[in-house]
Design a protein around this motif. Sequence first.
Motif: not given
Lengths: 136, 161
Positions: A15-16, A38-40, A63-66
């Motif tokens: 994302q950065t 953290p990190g998201k 940790g998101m959609m997967f």
Amino acid sequence: MITKMNHVSIFVLDQTSAHDFYVNKLGFKVNTDAEMGPGKRWLTVNPPDQPDLEITLMLVDDGMMFNKESAQKMRDLVKNGTFGFGVFQCDDLRATYEEMKAKGVEFTKPPTEEFYGYEALFKDDSGNWFSLGQKK
Amino acid sequence: MEQYPRQYLYLRTVRAKLFIDANFASDIDLDKIADEACFSKFHFVRLFKSIYGKTPHQYLTHVRIERAKEYLADGQTVAYACFKVGFDSISSFTGLFKRRTGLTPRQYQLEQLNFKESVAAKPLHHIPGCFAEKKGWKKNSNFREVQSIDVNSEAENNESL
């Protein structure tokens, strides 16, 4: 009755780096940048003339959609240039192409006249490809 | 102008635009840009406007106002934003800013700072419900996964006992 689309997601690997690409190379504006653990981040950007469309730069992460396995598969697919998430429009394709090239954007097709208009193809920093068009 | 191929003129104009993007805060002499682009000011302004929809001067003002918005949204003072982007008078900057955005710099800043504060304090208000619902964030607004939250909830319950 549906009236318009206001959110669409592009899956990114970092994302950065995606923030830098979409803001500094494409000239998009950050709409929302919220911490999501953290990190998201929940990171959305607007194309310059489209403040009501939020493009979510969605991190491919387990940790998101997967889950872990599907995240790895998705990362490989994105990296290998499997997905074309949309078509961007500009008023002057040749000038936009020259400017983006000067900023280091990788094009896989230079501006070309097609029956539907003028078109070029470029890749984002994750590997997603997009059409960039100018109407005739 | 005819002595140059059109592609060359395009490149020079794009470079002039990128020059403005990089040097907007300096005292840019637009006549000098036309000179450096190696064609007459008249043709330069005409081609620039045909590509970007604005004259070079209008575009320079646009870039300065957009950058000033970023400084204001970051919490910098109006004076800082004004001088940092290359304006030399706060009153003319404020007037120009209001004509372009409909808000004074200070009003714009308060609006942006309130928005950022709201994103930080209540991020779920800015995330479509479908994403939040799917991961259980609606119930547990700290973005931890449902599974780990269940564990924490149990811990919290135990503490309350």
